[in-house]
Design a protein around this motif. Structure first.
Motif, PDB file in Angstrom:
ATOM      1  N   SER A  85       0.827  -1.202   0.000  1.00 41.75           N
ATOM      2  CA  SER A  85       0.000   0.000   0.000  1.00 41.75           C
ATOM      3  C   SER A  85       0.859   1.249   0.000  1.00 41.75           C
ATOM      4  CB  SER A  85      -0.909   0.008   1.243  1.00 41.75           C
ATOM      5  OG  SER A  85      -1.673   1.184   1.316  1.00 41.75           O
ATOM      6  N   VAL A  86       0.430   2.260  -0.759  1.00 40.29           N
ATOM      7  CA  VAL A  86       1.038   3.588  -0.723  1.00 40.29           C
ATOM      8  C   VAL A  86      -0.078   4.581  -0.434  1.00 40.29           C
ATOM      9  CG1 VAL A  86       2.269   5.387  -1.984  1.00 40.29           C
ATOM     10  CG2 VAL A  86       2.849   2.980  -2.361  1.00 40.29           C
ATOM     11  N   GLN A  87       0.049   5.324   0.658  1.00 38.20           N
ATOM     12  CA  GLN A  87      -1.000   6.242   1.088  1.00 38.20           C
ATOM     13  C   GLN A  87      -0.482   7.678   1.110  1.00 38.20           C
ATOM     14  OE1 GLN A  87      -4.135   5.357   1.611  1.00 38.20           O
ATOM     15  NE2 GLN A  87      -3.684   3.177   1.256  1.00 38.20           N
ATOM     16  N   GLU A  88      -1.351   8.596   0.698  1.00 35.57           N
ATOM     17  CA  GLU A  88      -0.995  10.014   0.647  1.00 35.57           C
ATOM     18  C   GLU A  88      -1.668  10.766   1.792  1.00 35.57           C
ATOM     19  OE1 GLU A  88      -2.322  13.257  -2.472  1.00 35.57           O
ATOM     20  OE2 GLU A  88      -0.676  12.048  -3.328  1.00 35.57           O
ATOM     21  N   ILE A  89      -0.950  11.724   2.367  1.00 35.74           N
ATOM     22  CA  ILE A  89      -1.507  12.516   3.469  1.00 35.74           C
ATOM     23  C   ILE A  89      -1.322  14.000   3.189  1.00 35.74           C
ATOM     24  CG2 ILE A  89      -1.072  10.714   5.201  1.00 35.74           C
ATOM     25  CD1 ILE A  89       1.393  12.371   6.064  1.00 35.74           C
ATOM     26  N   ASP A  90      -2.161  14.820   3.830  1.00 39.73           N
ATOM     27  CA  ASP A  90      -2.009  16.268   3.695  1.00 39.73           C
ATOM     28  C   ASP A  90      -1.358  16.892   4.926  1.00 39.73           C
ATOM     29  OD1 ASP A  90      -3.987  16.357   5.670  1.00 39.73           O
ATOM     30  OD2 ASP A  90      -5.576  17.003   4.302  1.00 39.73           O
ATOM     31  N   GLY A  91      -0.949  16.046   5.872  1.00 35.10           N
ATOM     32  CA  GLY A  91      -0.264  16.528   7.070  1.00 35.10           C
ATOM     33  C   GLY A  91      -1.153  16.692   8.275  1.00 35.10           C
ATOM     34  N   SER A  92      -2.457  16.685   8.080  1.00 35.67           N
ATOM     35  CA  SER A  92      -3.372  16.829   9.212  1.00 35.67           C
ATOM     36  C   SER A  92      -3.489  15.512   9.974  1.00 35.67           C
ATOM     37  CB  SER A  92      -4.759  17.247   8.723  1.00 35.67           C
ATOM     38  OG  SER A  92      -5.365  16.206   7.968  1.00 35.67           O
ATOM     39  N   ALA A  93      -3.882  15.623  11.244  1.00 33.81           N
ATOM     40  CA  ALA A  93      -4.044  14.427  12.072  1.00 33.81           C
ATOM     41  C   ALA A  93      -5.089  13.490  11.477  1.00 33.81           C
ATOM     42  CB  ALA A  93      -4.431  14.832  13.489  1.00 33.81           C
ATOM     43  N   ALA A  94      -6.179  14.049  10.955  1.00 38.30           N
ATOM     44  CA  ALA A  94      -7.233  13.229  10.368  1.00 38.30           C
ATOM     45  C   ALA A  94      -6.732  12.480   9.139  1.00 38.30           C
ATOM     46  CB  ALA A  94      -8.429  14.104   9.993  1.00 38.30           C
TER      47      ALA A  94
END
Length: 395
Positions: A217-226
């Protein structure tokens, strides 16, 4: 050791001596006398357009080289650290070949480039930021002036622009290959929603495939805790993982790793990128303990840092090594560079490579650099080398 007893720069980069021997010479050079801070130059009117110019031999008999870095503004601390490092390198090499002038890109990178070219500089070291490289290179290209940038943005390399910055794809590949050799087969990654993250995801996918691993799996985040919580939940649902690459800054990793652990991946090995090497504070964090990442060696940098503290009263930023190595590289090419003429960029792609504070490196024809990287583990209070960098490039 006084300057009169220093090995000359020709010895530092002689083609036919081994990397190990060149490294020993570099270590000797770094114990030479201290020097003064490089100060920014400015005040010249911008020059636009391109017209043929005759060869002008500098009165002091030295090649003119421009250093384009931010001296003021938000990135001023980085730029000043790089500039100070170039000053140390000029003294360490007993320089008699080049004259370096510094231009503050915080006042406008394009304007700095035009002033540098108007002043007769035949090589530009810098700029720092990738978003300045393309425009500076376009301006410099009109006068056949190449640039050796401190950026690591692979999208801006090419033609007359060479990148000295540490490239993330090489760090990712080295770490994944090492992890696979240690029996880890199932890989996941968390990347930021940015250009860096997109490239990291692509590099990671290719590295896992080439190493013979399984991409879970490769997951992207925007930096927020959620966003972090959602990404780690999705990764857990995708299946068991042996290792998770956190392709983000060390500061971000401090927030991401606890979420990885709390969502069932308690035993997964945490992997990082070259970004972690610029943040020594990570070594003091329990969260980061036993994580692996690949980077240039810190051996020579520690010696350099001691000299820098003595001269400037504070520690250099990790990126300062790029300034030092840019001077060493220029000095290596100088004997093949006819005074007053275009810098011989063909010398940059010597397959044997070069040696500097950050170890062995070489440039490819596409302007990207290749480096010999070691694998480090974050242990209690320190980064420890667990797989040394290779000693030399393969032909």
């Amino acid at each position: 050791m006084g300057n009169n007893s220093q090995p000359r720069h020709l010895h530092l980069y002689a083609r036919h001596i081994g990397v190990a021997k060149r490294g020993a010479v570099l270590a000797l050079l770094m114990f030479s006398a201290a020097c003064q801070t490089v100060v920014p130059r400015g005040g010249q009117a911008p020059v636009t357009g391109a017209r043929p110019e005759p060869i002008i031999i500098p009165a002091d008999g030295k090649h003119k080289v421009a250093l384009l870095v931010p001296i003021t503004g938000p990135d001023g601390d980085v730029g000043r650290s790089i500039a100070n490092a170039t000053a140390i390198a000029l003294i360490d090499t007993g320089n008699t070949a080049i004259n370096v002038q510094t231009y503050d890109t915080a006042l406008g990178a394009d304007g700095a480039a035009r002033r540098a070219i108007a002043d007769g500089n035949k090589l530009i070291l810098g700029p720092l930021r990738g978003d300045n490289v393309v425009s500076v290179a376009d301006i410099a290209r009109t006068k056949n002036v190449p640039i050796i940038s401190f950026s690591n943005d692979i999208g801006v390399a090419g033609r007359n622009a060479f990148l000295l910055g540490h490239l993330p794809d090489q760090s990712i590949t080295r770490t994944v290959k090492f992890a696979k050799s240690r029996g880890l087969s199932r890989f996941g990654a968390i990347v930021p929603s940015s250009v860096y993250g997109q490239r990291a995801a692509s590099n990671f996918t290719r590295a896992v495939r080439d190493a013979g691993g399984v991409l879970v799996s490769v997951q992207e985040i925007d930096g927020s805790a959620a966003s972090i919580d959602a990404a780690t939940r999705r990764m857990q649902a995708a299946g068991a993982v042996d290792a998770v690459m956190v392709a983000d800054t060390g500061k971000s990793a401090l927030s991401i790793i606890p979420s990885i652990r709390s969502h069932g991946m308690k035993n997964a090995r945490i992997l990082g990128t070259e970004l972690w090497n610029i943040d020594g504070s990570l070594a003091g964090s329990i969260v980061m303990r036993e994580a692996w990442f690949s980077s240039v060696s810190d051996g020579y940098f520690r010696t350099f840092a001691g000299k820098y503290r003595t001269q400037y009263g504070k520690a250099p930023l990790r990126l300062a090594s790029l300034g030092y190595d840019a001077i060493l590289l220029t000095m290596r090419v100088a004997p093949s560079w006819k005074l007053g003429t275009t810098f011989p960029i063909t010398q940059l792609t010597d397959t044997g490579g070069f040696i500097g504070i950050d170890g062995a490196f070489r440039f490819r024809a596409d302007g990207l650099s290749e480096r010999m990287l070691e694998v480090q583990e974050i242990q209690k209070g320190k980064f420890v080398t667990i797989d040394a960098a290779p000693a030399a490039f393969k032909p």
